[in-house]
Motif scaffolding. Structure first.
Motif, PDB file in Angstrom:
ATOM      1  N   ALA A   8      37.235  42.077  35.831  1.00  0.00           N
ATOM      2  CA  ALA A   8      37.120  43.044  36.917  1.00  0.00           C
ATOM      3  C   ALA A   8      37.226  44.477  36.434  1.00  0.00           C
ATOM      4  O   ALA A   8      36.726  45.401  37.078  1.00  0.00           O
ATOM      5  CB  ALA A   8      38.191  42.768  37.976  1.00  0.00           C
ATOM      6  N   VAL A  49      31.871  43.953  36.260  1.00  0.00           N
ATOM      7  CA  VAL A  49      31.937  42.713  37.023  1.00  0.00           C
ATOM      8  C   VAL A  49      32.469  43.046  38.406  1.00  0.00           C
ATOM      9  O   VAL A  49      33.430  43.792  38.550  1.00  0.00           O
ATOM     10  CB  VAL A  49      32.855  41.677  36.333  1.00  0.00           C
ATOM     11  N   ASP A  50      31.853  42.492  39.424  1.00  0.00           N
ATOM     12  CA  ASP A  50      32.316  42.705  40.800  1.00  0.00           C
ATOM     13  C   ASP A  50      33.752  42.207  40.909  1.00  0.00           C
ATOM     14  O   ASP A  50      34.023  41.026  40.662  1.00  0.00           O
ATOM     15  CB  ASP A  50      31.407  41.921  41.757  1.00  0.00           C
ATOM     16  N   PRO A  51      34.712  43.080  41.264  1.00  0.00           N
ATOM     17  CA  PRO A  51      36.109  42.647  41.365  1.00  0.00           C
ATOM     18  C   PRO A  51      36.328  41.510  42.356  1.00  0.00           C
ATOM     19  O   PRO A  51      37.333  40.797  42.256  1.00  0.00           O
ATOM     20  CB  PRO A  51      36.839  43.917  41.822  1.00  0.00           C
ATOM     21  N   SER A  52      35.404  41.338  43.295  1.00  0.00           N
ATOM     22  CA  SER A  52      35.552  40.259  44.265  1.00  0.00           C
ATOM     23  C   SER A  52      34.939  38.941  43.782  1.00  0.00           C
ATOM     24  O   SER A  52      35.057  37.920  44.457  1.00  0.00           O
ATOM     25  CB  SER A  52      34.903  40.653  45.598  1.00  0.00           C
ATOM     26  N   ALA A  53      34.301  38.956  42.615  1.00  0.00           N
ATOM     27  CA  ALA A  53      33.683  37.740  42.090  1.00  0.00           C
ATOM     28  C   ALA A  53      34.750  36.725  41.710  1.00  0.00           C
ATOM     29  O   ALA A  53      35.867  37.091  41.294  1.00  0.00           O
ATOM     30  CB  ALA A  53      32.824  38.075  40.877  1.00  0.00           C
ATOM     31  N   ALA A  89      37.357  37.054  38.601  1.00  0.00           N
ATOM     32  CA  ALA A  89      37.315  38.391  38.018  1.00  0.00           C
ATOM     33  C   ALA A  89      38.706  38.958  37.735  1.00  0.00           C
ATOM     34  O   ALA A  89      38.870  39.808  36.858  1.00  0.00           O
ATOM     35  CB  ALA A  89      36.552  39.346  38.934  1.00  0.00           C
TER      36      ALA A  89
END
Length: 291
Positions: free
Chosen positions: A105, A115-119, A122
């Motif tokens: 993240a 990287v999308d922190p909500s992925a 992450a």
């Protein structure tokens, strides 16, 4: 001064050639190199400069950043660290300092892939540590082939998100445990570990296991700089008990170089000769008597 090493991070604003000349003229035998300075100079020329000055490279910094969750990121990390191992061997040092990396993240904050922190995953620190272990396992045969040691560096917990998911010397030793001590070791950097209530026992363990590969010193300054990376200072300017930690290190039988590695904007902007003179004076009074 026979064990003192100037880490080129301390004199960030000068070239490798200037740092080598300064180190030699000051009567030191060791220099710690950062890969950016080697890259600017060219590997072959860097080797020649160090050799002609009669210096020994105490360590090369840095390898690492092994926490990518995607295949492309993992492949890139393996390629970069393989190159770092080759560079270390070519420069004549066994010690490649490994800053293992933070969370996916926060990858973009330290030059990694955004990287999308909500992925999913992450922010999974346990999974990130496992990926470090996986990548180390893949790099060990390469390190063995080149007679280089991967030296895991725990960083202060405030860097766990973006730079190192290993925060204590004990964690680094646990990570190193499955591998031969001559191939995976640890570094004690006073800035990062001085606060650890288990530090004495962890240093003793590192010595008993034969994994204490490097000792780096600088002080912990307050207030913390706006960029927390730049909060290091000369020994004696901050709050670290160098006598105690150095005695713990010495008690393990460690007889290697002692690198002074300082990230500090004011120090970088000072004349490099004055910086090294201060480093020598502080080392002579605060560190060397306890080795």
């Amino acid at each position: 001064m026979s064990r003192l090493s100037l880490n080129t991070a301390t004199t960030k604003n000068i070239t490798l050639a200037e740092a080598v000349a300064l180190t030699s003229e000051a009567g030191l035998s060791h220099i710690g190199l950062w890969r950016d300075r080697v890259a600017e100079t060219g590997l072959d020329k860097a080797v020649r400069l160090v050799s002609e000055a009669g210096l020994t490279v105490s360590s090369l910094c840095r390898g690492g950043f092994l926490t990518a969750a995607d295949e492309a990121g993992q492949a890139a990390a393996l390629a970069d660290n393989t190159q770092a191992i080759v560079e270390a061997a070519t420069l004549g040092t066994r010690e490649l300092i490994m800053v293992v990396g933070g969370l996916p993240a926060a990858g973009a904050l330290s030059g990694g892939t955004a990287v999308d922190p909500s992925a999913p995953g992450a922010k999974d620190v346990a999974a990130a540590r496992q990926r470090v272990a996986d990548r180390i396992a893949e790099l060990v045969p390469v390190a063995e082939e080149h007679n280089v040691r991967l030296v895991l560096e725990p960083l202060h917990p405030m860097y766990a998100a973006d730079r190192a998911v290993l925060s204590t010397l004990g964690q680094a030793l646990d990570m190193a445990a499955p591998f031969p001590a001559e191939t995976v070791g640890v570094v004690v950097d006073t800035f990062h570990v001085w606060w650890d209530p288990a530090l004495e026992s962890s240093i003793q363990r590192a010595g008993a296991e034969g994994r204490l590969a490097s000792y780096q010193v600088c002080d912990w300054n307050l207030p913390i700089a706006a960029d927390a990376l730049l909060s290091r200072g000369y020994m004696g300017d901050g709050y670290i008990d160098f006598e105690t930690i150095t005695r713990w290190v010495a008690a393990t039988g460690y007889v290697g170089p002692v690198e002074v590695e300082i990230f500090n904007r004011e120090i970088w902007d000072s004349p490099a000769a004055e910086v090294l003179a201060t480093v020598k004076a502080r080392y002579e009074t605060l560190v060397e008597p306890h080795l």
